[in-house]
Design a protein around this motif. Structure first.
Motif, PDB file in Angstrom:
ATOM      1  N   GLU A 102      46.641  24.961  26.588  1.00  0.00           N
ATOM      2  CA  GLU A 102      46.268  26.207  25.915  1.00  0.00           C
ATOM      3  C   GLU A 102      44.886  26.657  26.375  1.00  0.00           C
ATOM      4  OE1 GLU A 102      45.715  28.141  21.438  1.00  0.00           O
ATOM      5  OE2 GLU A 102      46.173  26.005  21.657  1.00  0.00           O
ATOM      6  N   ARG A 103      43.961  25.722  26.485  1.00  0.00           N
ATOM      7  CA  ARG A 103      42.611  26.059  26.930  1.00  0.00           C
ATOM      8  C   ARG A 103      42.634  26.596  28.366  1.00  0.00           C
ATOM      9  NH1 ARG A 103      38.047  21.481  26.552  1.00  0.00           N
ATOM     10  NH2 ARG A 103      38.835  21.490  24.419  1.00  0.00           N
ATOM     11  N   ALA A 104      43.449  25.970  29.229  1.00  0.00           N
ATOM     12  CA  ALA A 104      43.541  26.414  30.615  1.00  0.00           C
ATOM     13  C   ALA A 104      44.118  27.820  30.709  1.00  0.00           C
ATOM     14  CB  ALA A 104      44.398  25.436  31.419  1.00  0.00           C
ATOM     15  N   VAL A 105      45.109  28.125  29.887  1.00  0.00           N
ATOM     16  CA  VAL A 105      45.699  29.470  29.889  1.00  0.00           C
ATOM     17  C   VAL A 105      44.649  30.503  29.495  1.00  0.00           C
ATOM     18  CG1 VAL A 105      47.449  30.955  28.807  1.00  0.00           C
ATOM     19  CG2 VAL A 105      48.033  28.624  29.481  1.00  0.00           C
ATOM     20  N   ASN A 106      43.742  30.131  28.618  1.00  0.00           N
ATOM     21  CA  ASN A 106      42.656  31.040  28.227  1.00  0.00           C
ATOM     22  C   ASN A 106      41.626  31.204  29.344  1.00  0.00           C
ATOM     23  OD1 ASN A 106      42.588  32.001  25.214  1.00  0.00           O
ATOM     24  ND2 ASN A 106      43.434  29.932  25.138  1.00  0.00           N
ATOM     25  N   LEU A 107      41.383  30.140  30.120  1.00  0.00           N
ATOM     26  CA  LEU A 107      40.308  30.162  31.114  1.00  0.00           C
ATOM     27  C   LEU A 107      40.731  30.717  32.466  1.00  0.00           C
ATOM     28  CD1 LEU A 107      38.639  26.662  30.505  1.00  0.00           C
ATOM     29  CD2 LEU A 107      37.768  28.889  29.814  1.00  0.00           C
ATOM     30  N   VAL A 108      42.002  30.562  32.834  1.00  0.00           N
ATOM     31  CA  VAL A 108      42.430  30.885  34.189  1.00  0.00           C
ATOM     32  C   VAL A 108      42.210  32.371  34.497  1.00  0.00           C
ATOM     33  CG1 VAL A 108      44.833  31.337  33.519  1.00  0.00           C
ATOM     34  CG2 VAL A 108      44.304  30.611  35.851  1.00  0.00           C
ATOM     35  N   GLU A 109      41.752  32.632  35.704  1.00  0.00           N
ATOM     36  CA  GLU A 109      41.484  34.006  36.118  1.00  0.00           C
ATOM     37  C   GLU A 109      42.645  34.611  36.889  1.00  0.00           C
ATOM     38  OE1 GLU A 109      37.874  33.758  38.293  1.00  0.00           O
ATOM     39  OE2 GLU A 109      36.625  33.328  36.530  1.00  0.00           O
ATOM     40  N   GLY A 110      43.435  33.802  37.560  1.00  0.00           N
ATOM     41  CA  GLY A 110      44.580  34.296  38.310  1.00  0.00           C
ATOM     42  C   GLY A 110      45.890  33.945  37.617  1.00  0.00           C
ATOM     43  N   ARG A 111      46.911  33.675  38.435  1.00  0.00           N
ATOM     44  CA  ARG A 111      48.229  33.351  37.887  1.00  0.00           C
ATOM     45  C   ARG A 111      48.611  31.894  38.106  1.00  0.00           C
ATOM     46  NH1 ARG A 111      52.374  38.425  38.950  1.00  0.00           N
ATOM     47  NH2 ARG A 111      51.105  40.030  37.916  1.00  0.00           N
ATOM     48  N   SER A 112      47.661  31.110  38.611  1.00  0.00           N
ATOM     49  CA  SER A 112      47.922  29.699  38.859  1.00  0.00           C
ATOM     50  C   SER A 112      46.784  28.863  38.290  1.00  0.00           C
ATOM     51  CB  SER A 112      48.070  29.440  40.363  1.00  0.00           C
ATOM     52  OG  SER A 112      48.287  28.062  40.618  1.00  0.00           O
ATOM     53  N   ILE A 113      47.135  27.859  37.498  1.00  0.00           N
ATOM     54  CA  ILE A 113      46.128  26.960  36.935  1.00  0.00           C
ATOM     55  C   ILE A 113      45.586  26.073  38.051  1.00  0.00           C
ATOM     56  CG2 ILE A 113      45.692  25.155  35.239  1.00  0.00           C
ATOM     57  CD1 ILE A 113      46.432  27.776  33.929  1.00  0.00           C
ATOM     58  N   GLN A 114      44.269  26.112  38.242  1.00  0.00           N
ATOM     59  CA  GLN A 114      43.618  25.274  39.244  1.00  0.00           C
ATOM     60  C   GLN A 114      42.902  24.114  38.554  1.00  0.00           C
ATOM     61  OE1 GLN A 114      44.139  25.963  42.540  1.00  0.00           O
ATOM     62  NE2 GLN A 114      45.435  27.649  41.765  1.00  0.00           N
ATOM     63  N   ILE A 115      42.453  23.164  39.361  1.00  0.00           N
ATOM     64  CA  ILE A 115      41.834  21.969  38.794  1.00  0.00           C
ATOM     65  C   ILE A 115      40.576  22.313  38.000  1.00  0.00           C
ATOM     66  CG2 ILE A 115      40.470  21.449  40.855  1.00  0.00           C
ATOM     67  CD1 ILE A 115      41.081  18.450  40.242  1.00  0.00           C
ATOM     68  N   GLU A 116      39.864  23.376  38.409  1.00  0.00           N
ATOM     69  CA  GLU A 116      38.658  23.753  37.669  1.00  0.00           C
ATOM     70  C   GLU A 116      38.970  24.376  36.318  1.00  0.00           C
ATOM     71  OE1 GLU A 116      39.093  26.917  41.007  1.00  0.00           O
ATOM     72  OE2 GLU A 116      39.401  24.747  40.745  1.00  0.00           O
ATOM     73  N   ASP A 117      40.223  24.776  36.101  1.00  0.00           N
ATOM     74  CA  ASP A 117      40.629  25.332  34.800  1.00  0.00           C
ATOM     75  C   ASP A 117      40.999  24.247  33.802  1.00  0.00           C
ATOM     76  OD1 ASP A 117      40.463  28.033  35.741  1.00  0.00           O
ATOM     77  OD2 ASP A 117      42.352  27.699  36.804  1.00  0.00           O
ATOM     78  N   ILE A 118      41.181  23.023  34.306  1.00  0.00           N
ATOM     79  CA  ILE A 118      41.553  21.901  33.439  1.00  0.00           C
ATOM     80  C   ILE A 118      40.282  21.230  32.952  1.00  0.00           C
ATOM     81  CG2 ILE A 118      42.819  19.744  33.259  1.00  0.00           C
ATOM     82  CD1 ILE A 118      44.617  22.117  33.708  1.00  0.00           C
ATOM     83  N   VAL A 119      39.994  21.365  31.684  1.00  0.00           N
ATOM     84  CA  VAL A 119      38.773  20.800  31.098  1.00  0.00           C
ATOM     85  C   VAL A 119      39.160  19.613  30.232  1.00  0.00           C
ATOM     86  CG1 VAL A 119      36.746  21.255  29.692  1.00  0.00           C
ATOM     87  CG2 VAL A 119      37.739  23.088  31.076  1.00  0.00           C
ATOM     88  N   MET A 120      38.687  18.436  30.607  1.00  0.00           N
ATOM     89  CA  MET A 120      39.001  17.221  29.853  1.00  0.00           C
ATOM     90  C   MET A 120      37.723  16.448  29.581  1.00  0.00           C
ATOM     91  SD  MET A 120      42.614  16.021  31.536  1.00  0.00           S
ATOM     92  CE  MET A 120      42.100  16.168  33.237  1.00  0.00           C
ATOM     93  N   ASP A 121      37.666  15.816  28.422  1.00  0.00           N
ATOM     94  CA  ASP A 121      36.430  15.174  27.980  1.00  0.00           C
ATOM     95  C   ASP A 121      35.956  14.095  28.939  1.00  0.00           C
ATOM     96  OD1 ASP A 121      36.486  16.804  25.806  1.00  0.00           O
ATOM     97  OD2 ASP A 121      37.472  15.345  24.501  1.00  0.00           O
ATOM     98  N   SER A 122      36.892  13.348  29.514  1.00  0.00           N
ATOM     99  CA  SER A 122      36.501  12.230  30.374  1.00  0.00           C
ATOM    100  C   SER A 122      36.687  12.561  31.851  1.00  0.00           C
ATOM    101  CB  SER A 122      37.311  10.980  30.027  1.00  0.00           C
ATOM    102  OG  SER A 122      38.689  11.218  30.247  1.00  0.00           O
TER     103      SER A 122
END
Length: 404
Positions: free
Chosen positions: A314-334
């Motif tokens: 859900e967080r990645a869908v909010n952050l992504v700028e294009g139409r493909s989720i990239q590794i920089e869009d994946i935010v994980m605590d560790s």
């Protein structure tokens, strides 16, 4: 009709809602009671009747709002309260074994104790157990035992008589055991209940009877109990914080749900499903995910399990700028990069500060290849935006040179 009821917790609220539904001749198919929110489902009714029911419920004291939920997905197949096992996404052998066992015990009357870490889908399995049972046409009520204090938990479960205590609703109220009579009652976080409530629950399981608070009249029950916990009940038995006799009454059919880190192959099925779900909910175009981002998800340990994975998507869908989720869009605590250890550290050649500075610079250089803005770089490294700018200036790094 599926609705979400926002409220201020008080004794008698569940009874007041049930009374309204009874007046409109609506049986409760599903009810989940949590702190300040109740999820409720009844049979489908006309839009005009639904508006009338919702307005009546809004007039109940302590209710702040009533929100209708989308019912479109239930018209052709099933609603959330009747989730069937075949709809539980999985590819792993361990999850298939859990589903196979659950299907076998769904058709019985035995008490089931679902064990698993937080976020593994214990309530989903409880709903599926009810949907696959002879009780599927009756009520499925759910209560998280951890969100209510002892006195309120007791009154919600057992109900009370008029005048049983200060603040009791006029006329008394039925508890969840009564309201789920003939159906299924799911008690989540069963390890959180006090010794006093443990003793009363044990009596229900042994005698199939309850007494409302303040009453001498016994009420016969026909309720199937499904309990769940993420705690080590065996350790609690040893410590004396959980009754052994109640443990054995609940643990008739133990069902263990594996954590996500032990069934990583399921991630490849869950991620596209969550992407589709949240793209629709957040009014985004259809989204895909890059191989690098999927690899990062597959390598993560997921201490929060499926719930955490859903949150990250859900967080990645909010952050992504294009139409493909990239590794920089994946935010994980560790997700912080692990600093490479020096292969040699000869005494006297370099100070500790110099070694740390070199290591920090290497990490920044590697991260600059993947993250193309300072804000994304800061999120990935777990530091402030100002902090990352200061470090880039310190080592003479910039995004232009890293992409050259």
């Amino acid at each position: 009709m599926r609705i979400k009821i926002l409220n201020i917790d008080r004794c008698g609220l569940v009874f007041d809602i049930s009374r309204v539904l009874f007046e409109y001749q609506l049986n409760i198919l599903y009810m989940q009671v949590e702190k300040n929110v109740i999820h409720l489902e009844t049979k489908s009714i006309s839009p005009e009747s639904e508006l009338l029911v919702l307005e009546t419920i809004r007039q109940i004291a302590s209710i702040t709002d009533v929100l209708p939920l989308d019912d479109a997905s239930s018209k052709n197949k099933t609603t959330n309260s009747t989730v069937i096992f075949d709809e539980i996404l999985h590819a792993s052998t361990t999850m298939q074994q859990a589903i196979t066992m659950a299907k076998r015990c769904a058709v019985t009357e035995s008490t089931v104790l679902i064990r698993g870490e937080t976020g593994t889908g214990k309530e989903l399995f409880a709903k599926a157990l009810h949907a696959g049972s002879p009780r599927s046409a009756k009520s499925f009520l759910a209560l998280n035992c951890a969100v209510l204090p002892e006195n309120l938990l007791e009154s919600e479960l057992f109900g009370y008589e008029d005048g049983a205590f200060t603040g009791a609703s006029r006329g008394g109220k039925a508890g969840l055991f009564e309201l789920s009579n003939g159906g299924t009652l799911f008690l989540d976080e069963i390890g959180e209940i006090s010794p006093h409530v443990q003793a009363k629950l044990l009596r229900v399981l042994q005698e199939h009877k309850i007494r409302r608070i303040g009453s001498k009249k016994e009420i016969l029950l026909d309720v199937r109990i499904i309990a769940a916990t993420n705690q080590n009940l065996e350790k609690m038995l040893h410590d004396g914080s959980f009754r052994a006799d109640l443990y054995y009454r609940l643990n008739v059919v133990p069902l263990f749900l594996p954590p996500l880190r032990e069934r990583r192959e399921d991630i490849s099925l869950l991620v596209p499903a969550f992407l589709q779900q949240y793209a629709k909910r957040l009014n985004r175009d259809t989204l895909t995910i890059s191989n690098e981002a999927m690899a990062a998800l597959m390598q993560y340990d997921w201490p929060g399990n499926i719930r955490e994975l859903e949150n990250r998507i859900e967080r990645a869908v909010n952050l992504v700028e294009g139409r493909s989720i990239q590794i920089e869009d994946i935010v994980m605590d560790s997700k912080k990069a692990s600093p490479p250890m020096p292969t040699e550290c000869t005494e006297g050649k370099k100070t500790l500060r110099e070694i740390l500075d070199e290591t920090e610079k290497k990490i920044l250089c590697q991260a600059l290849c993947h993250y193309h803005t300072s804000r994304k770089l800061a999120r990935a490294l777990g530091i402030s935006h100002t902090g990352v700018l200061q470090k880039l200036h310190k080592y003479g790094l910039d995004f232009a040179s890293s992409q050259a």
